[in-house]
Design a protein around this motif. Structure first.
Motif, PDB file in Angstrom:
ATOM      1  N   LEU A 148       0.828  -1.205   0.000  1.00  0.00           N
ATOM      2  CA  LEU A 148       0.000   0.000   0.000  1.00  0.00           C
ATOM      3  C   LEU A 148       0.864   1.257   0.000  1.00  0.00           C
ATOM      4  CD1 LEU A 148      -2.672  -1.043   2.679  1.00  0.00           C
ATOM      5  CD2 LEU A 148      -2.903  -1.076   0.173  1.00  0.00           C
ATOM      6  N   LEU A 149       2.068   1.133   0.522  1.00  0.00           N
ATOM      7  CA  LEU A 149       2.979   2.271   0.609  1.00  0.00           C
ATOM      8  C   LEU A 149       4.038   2.221  -0.482  1.00  0.00           C
ATOM      9  CD1 LEU A 149       3.505   2.056   4.487  1.00  0.00           C
ATOM     10  CD2 LEU A 149       1.937   3.587   3.295  1.00  0.00           C
ATOM     11  N   LEU A 150       4.498   1.012  -0.778  1.00  0.00           N
ATOM     12  CA  LEU A 150       5.539   0.809  -1.783  1.00  0.00           C
ATOM     13  C   LEU A 150       5.035  -0.262  -2.749  1.00  0.00           C
ATOM     14  CD1 LEU A 150       8.598   0.623   0.683  1.00  0.00           C
ATOM     15  CD2 LEU A 150       7.867   2.618  -0.654  1.00  0.00           C
ATOM     16  N   PRO A 151       4.424   0.148  -3.855  1.00  0.00           N
ATOM     17  CA  PRO A 151       3.767  -0.808  -4.757  1.00  0.00           C
ATOM     18  C   PRO A 151       4.661  -1.931  -5.257  1.00  0.00           C
ATOM     19  CG  PRO A 151       3.111   1.431  -5.284  1.00  0.00           C
ATOM     20  CD  PRO A 151       4.202   1.540  -4.266  1.00  0.00           C
ATOM     21  N   SER A 152       5.948  -1.746  -5.280  1.00  0.00           N
ATOM     22  CA  SER A 152       6.834  -2.808  -5.769  1.00  0.00           C
ATOM     23  C   SER A 152       6.690  -4.089  -4.962  1.00  0.00           C
ATOM     24  CB  SER A 152       8.297  -2.331  -5.724  1.00  0.00           C
ATOM     25  OG  SER A 152       8.494  -1.245  -6.603  1.00  0.00           O
ATOM     26  N   PHE A 153       6.232  -3.995  -3.715  1.00  0.00           N
ATOM     27  CA  PHE A 153       6.068  -5.188  -2.887  1.00  0.00           C
ATOM     28  C   PHE A 153       4.842  -6.001  -3.303  1.00  0.00           C
ATOM     29  CE2 PHE A 153       9.165  -3.064  -0.317  1.00  0.00           C
ATOM     30  CZ  PHE A 153       9.843  -4.080   0.342  1.00  0.00           C
ATOM     31  N   ALA A 154       4.059  -5.483  -4.261  1.00  0.00           N
ATOM     32  CA  ALA A 154       2.879  -6.216  -4.725  1.00  0.00           C
ATOM     33  C   ALA A 154       3.243  -7.486  -5.481  1.00  0.00           C
ATOM     34  CB  ALA A 154       2.020  -5.310  -5.612  1.00  0.00           C
ATOM     35  N   VAL A 155       4.499  -7.634  -5.900  1.00  0.00           N
ATOM     36  CA  VAL A 155       4.918  -8.860  -6.593  1.00  0.00           C
ATOM     37  C   VAL A 155       4.979 -10.046  -5.641  1.00  0.00           C
ATOM     38  CG1 VAL A 155       6.205  -7.540  -8.301  1.00  0.00           C
ATOM     39  CG2 VAL A 155       7.386  -8.405  -6.268  1.00  0.00           C
ATOM     40  N   LEU A 156       4.957  -9.764  -4.336  1.00  0.00           N
ATOM     41  CA  LEU A 156       5.020 -10.834  -3.340  1.00  0.00           C
ATOM     42  C   LEU A 156       3.615 -11.269  -2.957  1.00  0.00           C
ATOM     43  CD1 LEU A 156       7.742  -9.301  -0.970  1.00  0.00           C
ATOM     44  CD2 LEU A 156       8.103 -10.916  -2.848  1.00  0.00           C
ATOM     45  N   ASP A 157       3.511 -12.438  -2.361  1.00  0.00           N
ATOM     46  CA  ASP A 157       2.247 -12.892  -1.785  1.00  0.00           C
ATOM     47  C   ASP A 157       1.816 -11.877  -0.735  1.00  0.00           C
ATOM     48  OD1 ASP A 157       0.193 -14.099  -0.370  1.00  0.00           O
ATOM     49  OD2 ASP A 157       1.200 -16.034  -0.207  1.00  0.00           O
ATOM     50  N   PRO A 158       0.621 -11.294  -0.866  1.00  0.00           N
ATOM     51  CA  PRO A 158       0.215 -10.249   0.099  1.00  0.00           C
ATOM     52  C   PRO A 158       0.182 -10.733   1.542  1.00  0.00           C
ATOM     53  CG  PRO A 158      -1.634 -10.944  -1.270  1.00  0.00           C
ATOM     54  CD  PRO A 158      -0.407 -11.545  -1.880  1.00  0.00           C
ATOM     55  N   GLY A 159       0.059 -12.013   1.753  1.00  0.00           N
ATOM     56  CA  GLY A 159       0.047 -12.533   3.120  1.00  0.00           C
ATOM     57  C   GLY A 159       1.421 -12.829   3.672  1.00  0.00           C
ATOM     58  N   GLU A 160       2.461 -12.636   2.849  1.00  0.00           N
ATOM     59  CA  GLU A 160       3.833 -12.912   3.292  1.00  0.00           C
ATOM     60  C   GLU A 160       4.185 -12.030   4.486  1.00  0.00           C
ATOM     61  OE1 GLU A 160       7.480 -14.729   3.244  1.00  0.00           O
ATOM     62  OE2 GLU A 160       6.333 -14.927   1.402  1.00  0.00           O
ATOM     63  N   LEU A 161       4.559 -12.671   5.600  1.00  0.00           N
ATOM     64  CA  LEU A 161       4.955 -11.921   6.799  1.00  0.00           C
ATOM     65  C   LEU A 161       6.354 -11.350   6.599  1.00  0.00           C
ATOM     66  CD1 LEU A 161       3.686 -14.357   9.603  1.00  0.00           C
ATOM     67  CD2 LEU A 161       2.594 -12.262   8.799  1.00  0.00           C
ATOM     68  N   LEU A 162       6.485 -10.076   6.895  1.00  0.00           N
ATOM     69  CA  LEU A 162       7.768  -9.397   6.749  1.00  0.00           C
ATOM     70  C   LEU A 162       8.218  -8.838   8.094  1.00  0.00           C
ATOM     71  CD1 LEU A 162       7.069  -7.333   3.489  1.00  0.00           C
ATOM     72  CD2 LEU A 162       8.005  -9.658   3.678  1.00  0.00           C
ATOM     73  N   GLN A 163       9.478  -8.522   8.167  1.00  0.00           N
ATOM     74  CA  GLN A 163       9.998  -7.820   9.347  1.00  0.00           C
ATOM     75  C   GLN A 163      11.023  -6.793   8.893  1.00  0.00           C
ATOM     76  OE1 GLN A 163      11.573 -11.226  11.506  1.00  0.00           O
ATOM     77  NE2 GLN A 163      13.691 -10.568  11.138  1.00  0.00           N
ATOM     78  N   ILE A 164      11.129  -5.745   9.697  1.00  0.00           N
ATOM     79  CA  ILE A 164      12.122  -4.688   9.451  1.00  0.00           C
ATOM     80  C   ILE A 164      13.221  -4.859  10.485  1.00  0.00           C
ATOM     81  CG2 ILE A 164      12.556  -2.214   9.369  1.00  0.00           C
ATOM     82  CD1 ILE A 164       9.610  -1.823   8.641  1.00  0.00           C
ATOM     83  N   ASP A 165      14.405  -5.196  10.022  1.00  0.00           N
ATOM     84  CA  ASP A 165      15.558  -5.361  10.916  1.00  0.00           C
ATOM     85  C   ASP A 165      16.331  -4.054  10.983  1.00  0.00           C
ATOM     86  OD1 ASP A 165      14.911  -7.979  11.406  1.00  0.00           O
ATOM     87  OD2 ASP A 165      16.294  -8.802   9.903  1.00  0.00           O
ATOM     88  N   VAL A 166      16.548  -3.589  12.192  1.00  0.00           N
ATOM     89  CA  VAL A 166      17.301  -2.360  12.435  1.00  0.00           C
ATOM     90  C   VAL A 166      18.634  -2.738  13.063  1.00  0.00           C
ATOM     91  CG1 VAL A 166      17.325  -0.124  13.602  1.00  0.00           C
ATOM     92  CG2 VAL A 166      15.158  -1.071  12.760  1.00  0.00           C
ATOM     93  N   ARG A 167      19.722  -2.298  12.439  1.00  0.00           N
ATOM     94  CA  ARG A 167      21.054  -2.618  12.947  1.00  0.00           C
ATOM     95  C   ARG A 167      21.951  -1.387  12.826  1.00  0.00           C
ATOM     96  NH1 ARG A 167      18.240  -6.241  14.048  1.00  0.00           N
ATOM     97  NH2 ARG A 167      18.541  -8.492  13.768  1.00  0.00           N
ATOM     98  N   PRO A 168      22.579  -0.964  13.925  1.00  0.00           N
ATOM     99  CA  PRO A 168      23.563   0.125  13.816  1.00  0.00           C
ATOM    100  C   PRO A 168      24.875  -0.398  13.283  1.00  0.00           C
ATOM    101  CG  PRO A 168      23.449  -0.632  16.077  1.00  0.00           C
ATOM    102  CD  PRO A 168      22.428  -1.440  15.309  1.00  0.00           C
ATOM    103  N   THR A 169      25.549   0.399  12.488  1.00  0.00           N
ATOM    104  CA  THR A 169      26.895   0.040  12.023  1.00  0.00           C
ATOM    105  C   THR A 169      27.946   0.998  12.586  1.00  0.00           C
ATOM    106  OG1 THR A 169      26.753   1.390  10.020  1.00  0.00           O
ATOM    107  CG2 THR A 169      25.918  -0.866   9.890  1.00  0.00           C
ATOM    108  N   THR A 170      27.505   2.112  13.131  1.00  0.00           N
ATOM    109  CA  THR A 170      28.371   3.035  13.874  1.00  0.00           C
ATOM    110  C   THR A 170      27.606   3.433  15.134  1.00  0.00           C
ATOM    111  OG1 THR A 170      27.496   5.034  12.818  1.00  0.00           O
ATOM    112  CG2 THR A 170      29.378   3.960  11.742  1.00  0.00           C
TER     113      THR A 170
END
Length: 613
Positions: free
Chosen positions: A453-475
């Motif tokens: 809904l925010l980034l249409p490019s993700f529509a190529v995936l199964d809409p039910g696919e569970l995703l996660q956002i990983d946050v990692r500092p490098t500095t």
């Protein structure tokens, strides 16, 4: 677990492959990539520019439209390698270096490293002159009862019962000689005593005055005839006050500089005042009773009590301390700040003293600081150094920056605070995996359909696919020494925060990866006995980013619009980790806030001390 090749390994691999010409047919089965070999991620530089070297791997030169570093072309390549020099912005501190291969089809490959322009403190080194603790004259007044509790003044041990004060005194002298003599000894019923004593500690230029006053010093003497008519009587003597002035110098302990060494200047001297007496000896000693009392008081003062007290107060123990100096040492060293604060926030904090200064308004304990991770997170980055800000050690007056008097001031430099942030990052600060997203109506499970809904490019995936956002500092985030963007205590800069979108089922598959820089505000408060840090989220203009991996060809303009929300995922982790922690007991006294502000360039907390209810 998803990991990038370490900086040294990546450099060696890239240069080795390039030197062997393996970017061509011999490695066509490898993934196309551009790799920045030098400088390495998170390195510090004090030069105005830096040499950037890298290599293009597994890309047919015929399909390369351009190779750029920070937007400037670096063609032609030397084989598969490129080299250029870019300027560094020492004001911003955080400097992104982005290398791109742009294909003739418009496809873009990127690599990015972030370097820091400025001085640094190598991991394990001390941040010099970075912590200050100030006790004002009113603050010293508040700790006087605690110092007093550490000193024991017992006249019965100085002049024990049975001590012979007057020996063989002739009270009946005739032409035939002395026909009546008496002895006077200190009674044990009651024994010598005082009602109380007080300690007055006053700061002076170069030393502190520590004056003791004994109240109602009492002695009873048993008077016993040794020749002549047998009789006994008692004589009571009381001095309403006894004054014992002393001066003391404070300095870092030569053996353990985390402790305060207190040295007494010269010997103390005792003076008595306002003697009173009472006796039932008049019937036996007759007309000489007043003379006898005067003799007793004189001998008691000059031969027993005064020298006894002075010997006791001037006696040096095996550590080289007199009793009052030792009590002051115990009181000052009971102010354990470094250990409890370090334990509260999960780091090792060492704060050896470099100076203890005494002036007419108070005492300042100045410390160096070394802050390291006590339990490093194995999934966290291991950082070689922290950001250093040259700042002068603060001076103190009698008032806090808001114009109010205070008892206790505590200050920390930007460099020591940055050591703290580095240690926190190595302990897991900012590491998070987010599986929900709040679009304004409450948290929703993060799926490919929701993100589409925010980034249409993700529509190529199964809409039910569970995703996660990983946050990692490098500095590590660092403060710059400047006030915050909205007037906060400090500006906090965050460089190369990695934000990666992956499937929950297989986090090794990268769907999108961003490297984000931000400028934030840092504030502090003192609430309920705890020091509380607040991190203000950055505005859109204070965020910069690079899309490092973009296999779904997400529209970068849409990413820019969503970026503040993505960054806000990380801000609570930063604020919560710094969060709040209780300040340790200060000799059992209660702490109340006077002011949180900058004292000079140091972040500072000013407090009142009061007896705990």
């Amino acid at each position: 677990m998803r990991k990038r090749v370490g900086s040294l390994g990546r450099t060696t691999l890239a240069l080795l492959l390039a030197s062997l010409g393996l970017w061509g047919a011999g490695c066509n089965n490898g993934e196309p990539a551009i790799v920045i070999a030098t400088p390495v991620q998170g390195s510090f530089h004090t030069t105005p520019s830096v040499l950037v070297q890298g290599v293009v791997l597994n890309v047919d030169p015929a399909v390369i439209a351009d190779v750029r570093v920070n937007g400037a072309s670096v063609l032609p390549l030397s084989g598969s390698m490129f080299s250029t020099t870019i300027p560094l912005d020492s004001i911003a501190g955080v400097n992104a270096i982005v290398a791109e291969v742009i294909g003739t089809s418009g496809t873009v490959l990127r690599d990015r490293v972030t370097v820091l322009a400025g001085d640094s403190i190598v991991d394990g080194d001390f941040s010099a002159e970075s912590i200050a603790l100030r006790l004002t004259e009113p603050g010293l007044d508040e700790i006087e009862p605690q110092v007093k509790s550490l000193v024991t003044v017992d006249p019965a041990t100085l002049v024990p019962p049975g001590t012979l004060i007057i020996d063989n005194f002739c009270y009946a002298d005739t032409f035939l000689g002395c026909v009546g003599r008496v002895d006077a000894t200190i009674s044990g019923s009651p024994p010598p005593s005082i009602s109380d004593f007080g300690i007055d500690i006053d700061p002076m230029a170069g030393f502190v005055a520590g004056d003791i006053t004994l109240f109602d010093l009492f002695f009873r003497a048993d008077v016993v005839a040794v020749t002549g008519i047998g009789f006994s009587c008692t004589l009571d003597v009381e001095a309403s006050s006894s004054f014992i002035p002393g001066d003391y110098v404070l300095a870092p302990d030569s053996v353990d500089p985390s402790l305060v060494d207190v040295t007494q200047l010269g010997n103390v001297a005792v003076s008595f005042g306002n003697f009173s007496d009472d006796t039932d000896c008049a019937g036996f000693l007759g007309f000489i009773v007043e003379f006898f009392i005067g003799l007793f008081i004189s001998d008691l003062q000059n031969d027993f009590v005064r020298p006894g007290l002075e010997d006791f107060l001037n006696e040096v123990d095996p550590d080289g301390n007199t009793p009052i100096a030792a009590a002051l040492e115990v009181a000052l060293n009971a102010v354990e700040i470094a250990g409890p604060i370090g334990e509260a926030i999960g780091v090792n904090l060492e704060a050896p003293l470099f100076a203890v200064t005494q002036d007419d308004d108070g005492v300042t304990l100045g410390s160096d600081a070394r802050i390291t991770a006590s339990m490093p997170d194995p999934n966290a980055v291991d950082l070689p150094a922290s950001y250093h800000i040259p700042q002068p050690f603060p001076t103190f007056g009698t008032l806090a920056p808001n114009g109010l008097p205070y008892d206790l001031g505590m200050c920390i430099s930007g460099s020591a605070f940055n050591q703290l942030l580095k240690a926190e990052v190595e302990s897991g600060l900012l590491i998070a995996s987010v599986t929900e997203l709040d679009l304004g109506g409450g948290p929703l499970t993060l799926t490919a359909g929701l993100l589409a809904l925010l980034l249409p490019s993700f529509a190529v995936l199964d809409p039910g696919e569970l995703l996660q956002i990983d946050v990692r500092p490098t500095t590590a985030p660092f403060i710059t020494g400047d006030p915050g963007p909205a007037g906060e205590l400090a500006t906090l800069r965050m460089g190369h925060l990695s934000i990666t979108v992956v499937p929950v089922a297989d986090p090794s598959v990268v769907l999108a990866q961003l490297a984000v820089d931000g400028v934030l505000g840092l504030d502090a408060d003192f609430v309920g006995g705890e020091l509380v840090f607040q991190v203000s989220p950055p505005g859109t203009a204070d965020i910069d980013y690079t899309i490092v991996e973009n296999p779904l060809h997400v529209d970068e303009a849409l990413v820019a619009a969503l970026l503040p929300q993505l960054v806000s995922v990380a801000i609570p982790a930063l604020g919560d980790s710094l969060g709040s922690f209780p300040l340790p007991d200060f000799l059992g006294l209660s702490l109340s806030l006077v002011d949180v502000d900058r004292n000079g360039e140091f972040i500072s907390l000013f407090l009142d001390l009061s007896p705990t209810p």
